[in-house]
Design a protein around this motif. Structure first.
Motif, PDB file in Angstrom:
ATOM      1  N   VAL A 296      -3.604  19.112   1.722  1.00  0.00           N
ATOM      2  CA  VAL A 296      -2.498  19.947   1.239  1.00  0.00           C
ATOM      3  C   VAL A 296      -2.282  21.114   2.207  1.00  0.00           C
ATOM      4  N   ASP A 297      -3.370  21.674   2.725  1.00  0.00           N
ATOM      5  CA  ASP A 297      -3.244  22.750   3.717  1.00  0.00           C
ATOM      6  C   ASP A 297      -2.549  22.252   4.983  1.00  0.00           C
TER       7      ASP A 297
ATOM      8  N   SER B 251       0.830  -1.206   0.000  1.00  0.00           N
ATOM      9  CA  SER B 251       0.000   0.000   0.000  1.00  0.00           C
ATOM     10  C   SER B 251       0.864   1.255   0.000  1.00  0.00           C
ATOM     11  N   ILE B 252       1.990   1.200   0.667  1.00  0.00           N
ATOM     12  CA  ILE B 252       2.904   2.341   0.674  1.00  0.00           C
ATOM     13  C   ILE B 252       3.574   2.477  -0.691  1.00  0.00           C
ATOM     14  N   GLU B 253       3.932   1.360  -1.297  1.00  0.00           N
ATOM     15  CA  GLU B 253       4.542   1.406  -2.634  1.00  0.00           C
ATOM     16  C   GLU B 253       3.571   1.959  -3.671  1.00  0.00           C
ATOM     17  N   VAL B 254       2.281   1.673  -3.529  1.00  0.00           N
ATOM     18  CA  VAL B 254       1.287   2.226  -4.451  1.00  0.00           C
ATOM     19  C   VAL B 254       1.270   3.753  -4.322  1.00  0.00           C
ATOM     20  N   ALA B 255       1.291   4.253  -3.102  1.00  0.00           N
ATOM     21  CA  ALA B 255       1.302   5.700  -2.886  1.00  0.00           C
ATOM     22  C   ALA B 255       2.577   6.333  -3.434  1.00  0.00           C
TER      23      ALA B 255
ATOM     24  N   HIS C 265      -6.862   1.710  12.083  1.00  0.00           N
ATOM     25  CA  HIS C 265      -6.634   3.155  11.952  1.00  0.00           C
ATOM     26  C   HIS C 265      -5.270   3.560  12.505  1.00  0.00           C
ATOM     27  N   GLN C 266      -4.776   2.829  13.493  1.00  0.00           N
ATOM     28  CA  GLN C 266      -3.464   3.132  14.059  1.00  0.00           C
ATOM     29  C   GLN C 266      -2.353   2.840  13.037  1.00  0.00           C
ATOM     30  N   ILE C 267      -2.491   1.763  12.303  1.00  0.00           N
ATOM     31  CA  ILE C 267      -1.515   1.428  11.260  1.00  0.00           C
ATOM     32  C   ILE C 267      -1.559   2.491  10.166  1.00  0.00           C
ATOM     33  N   GLY C 268      -2.757   2.906   9.781  1.00  0.00           N
ATOM     34  CA  GLY C 268      -2.909   3.946   8.768  1.00  0.00           C
ATOM     35  C   GLY C 268      -2.278   5.255   9.188  1.00  0.00           C
ATOM     36  N   GLU C 269      -2.470   5.631  10.446  1.00  0.00           N
ATOM     37  CA  GLU C 269      -1.887   6.889  10.941  1.00  0.00           C
ATOM     38  C   GLU C 269      -0.358   6.816  10.952  1.00  0.00           C
ATOM     39  N   LEU C 270       0.193   5.670  11.362  1.00  0.00           N
ATOM     40  CA  LEU C 270       1.653   5.517  11.352  1.00  0.00           C
ATOM     41  C   LEU C 270       2.196   5.575   9.931  1.00  0.00           C
ATOM     42  N   ALA C 271       1.480   4.973   8.991  1.00  0.00           N
ATOM     43  CA  ALA C 271       1.910   5.006   7.589  1.00  0.00           C
ATOM     44  C   ALA C 271       1.857   6.435   7.058  1.00  0.00           C
ATOM     45  N   MET C 272       0.807   7.170   7.387  1.00  0.00           N
ATOM     46  CA  MET C 272       0.708   8.564   6.925  1.00  0.00           C
ATOM     47  C   MET C 272       1.819   9.410   7.529  1.00  0.00           C
TER      48      MET C 272
ATOM     49  N   ALA D 149       3.064  11.373  -2.137  1.00  0.00           N
ATOM     50  CA  ALA D 149       2.683  10.041  -1.654  1.00  0.00           C
ATOM     51  C   ALA D 149       1.796  10.157  -0.410  1.00  0.00           C
ATOM     52  N   TYR D 150       2.103  11.131   0.428  1.00  0.00           N
ATOM     53  CA  TYR D 150       1.288  11.369   1.628  1.00  0.00           C
ATOM     54  C   TYR D 150      -0.152  11.689   1.231  1.00  0.00           C
ATOM     55  N   VAL D 151      -0.325  12.585   0.257  1.00  0.00           N
ATOM     56  CA  VAL D 151      -1.667  12.969  -0.183  1.00  0.00           C
ATOM     57  C   VAL D 151      -2.368  11.785  -0.850  1.00  0.00           C
ATOM     58  N   ARG D 152      -1.637  11.019  -1.661  1.00  0.00           N
ATOM     59  CA  ARG D 152      -2.225   9.838  -2.300  1.00  0.00           C
ATOM     60  C   ARG D 152      -2.728   8.844  -1.258  1.00  0.00           C
ATOM     61  N   PHE D 153      -1.869   8.532  -0.274  1.00  0.00           N
ATOM     62  CA  PHE D 153      -2.249   7.573   0.762  1.00  0.00           C
ATOM     63  C   PHE D 153      -3.439   8.105   1.558  1.00  0.00           C
ATOM     64  N   ALA D 154      -3.385   9.391   1.915  1.00  0.00           N
ATOM     65  CA  ALA D 154      -4.473   9.998   2.691  1.00  0.00           C
ATOM     66  C   ALA D 154      -5.791   9.935   1.928  1.00  0.00           C
ATOM     67  N   SER D 155      -5.735  10.099   0.597  1.00  0.00           N
ATOM     68  CA  SER D 155      -6.974  10.097  -0.182  1.00  0.00           C
ATOM     69  C   SER D 155      -7.686   8.749  -0.101  1.00  0.00           C
ATOM     70  N   VAL D 156      -6.920   7.670  -0.028  1.00  0.00           N
ATOM     71  CA  VAL D 156      -7.517   6.344   0.086  1.00  0.00           C
ATOM     72  C   VAL D 156      -7.862   6.051   1.546  1.00  0.00           C
ATOM     73  N   TYR D 157      -6.911   6.315   2.440  1.00  0.00           N
ATOM     74  CA  TYR D 157      -7.089   6.000   3.852  1.00  0.00           C
ATOM     75  C   TYR D 157      -8.268   6.766   4.458  1.00  0.00           C
ATOM     76  N   ARG D 158      -8.360   8.047   4.124  1.00  0.00           N
ATOM     77  CA  ARG D 158      -9.438   8.880   4.667  1.00  0.00           C
ATOM     78  C   ARG D 158     -10.681   8.897   3.781  1.00  0.00           C
ATOM     79  N   ASP D 159     -10.645   8.131   2.682  1.00  0.00           N
ATOM     80  CA  ASP D 159     -11.800   7.967   1.803  1.00  0.00           C
ATOM     81  C   ASP D 159     -12.319   9.306   1.287  1.00  0.00           C
ATOM     82  N   PHE D 160     -11.451  10.046   0.575  1.00  0.00           N
ATOM     83  CA  PHE D 160     -11.835  11.338   0.023  1.00  0.00           C
ATOM     84  C   PHE D 160     -12.994  11.167  -0.937  1.00  0.00           C
ATOM     85  N   ARG D 161     -13.932  12.100  -0.875  1.00  0.00           N
ATOM     86  CA  ARG D 161     -15.094  12.060  -1.754  1.00  0.00           C
ATOM     87  C   ARG D 161     -15.191  13.305  -2.643  1.00  0.00           C
ATOM     88  N   GLU D 162     -14.525  14.384  -2.247  1.00  0.00           N
ATOM     89  CA  GLU D 162     -14.610  15.638  -3.003  1.00  0.00           C
ATOM     90  C   GLU D 162     -13.229  16.266  -3.117  1.00  0.00           C
TER      91      GLU D 162
END
Length: 166
Positions: free
Chosen positions: A144-145, A69-73, A106-113, A123-136
């Motif tokens: 980014v902010d 999952s990290i390599e995908v990001a 969620h703890q593993i996801g937070e450590l990965a982020m 890569a951080y934004v890519r991973f966050a978009s999947v992990y946090r399930d971005f919709r918009e």
């Protein structure tokens, strides 16, 4: 070790060497039955970890799944694979040293982020978009902010000024 090509059980180790700051051993193997060559890695596992999913279901922790999952990001990003390996090793060590056998997903996801934030912003934004399930699109803007990356940087201001006359 079973041969991945023919299933033979009598593979031979031809070469062993430490990798990942001596945190693992890389072994080159050969199968005498089919002549197939392959590599295995041996790592210390302090304890069996289970991941507790959002649904409450439990699954064995899979280091390779975390790495994938990290390599995908990080796909097509200029990050040294050794840095990625060290980051994943650090996450696994943190999880194992907590003393808990069950880790919330969620703890593993937070450590990965957290790790990706230090490696590569994209890569951080890519991973966050999947992990946090971005919709918009504004979900991306919020992340980014968080990074503190904006349009009012010094490089942007310098390029907007007229060139100096000699």
């Amino acid at each position: 070790m079973r041969c991945p090509y023919c299933g033979g059980l009598d593979t031979q180790v031809k070469d062993s060497r430490p990798v990942d700051d001596a945190a693992a051993i890389r072994r080159r193997r050969i199968c005498p039955d089919c002549g197939g060559r392959f590599t295995t890695f041996e790592r210390v596992q302090l304890r069996e970890l289970a991941v507790v999913k959002k649904s409450g279901r439990r699954a064995p922790f899979d280091r390779d799944k975390l790495m994938r999952s990290i390599e995908v990001a990080l796909r097509k990003r200029p990050v040294d694979p050794e840095r990625v390996e060290r980051m994943v090793n650090g996450i696994v060590r943190q999880l194992e040293s907590q003393g808990e056998a069950e880790i919330p997903s969620h703890q593993i996801g937070e450590l990965a982020m957290e790790g990706l934030r230090g490696l590569d912003d994209v890569a951080y934004v890519r991973f966050a978009s999947v992990y946090r399930d971005f919709r918009e699109a504004r979900d991306f803007s919020a992340v980014v902010d968080e990074l503190g990356v904006g349009g009012d940087d010094e490089a942007g201001q310098a390029s907007a000024s007229p060139p100096k006359k000699p």
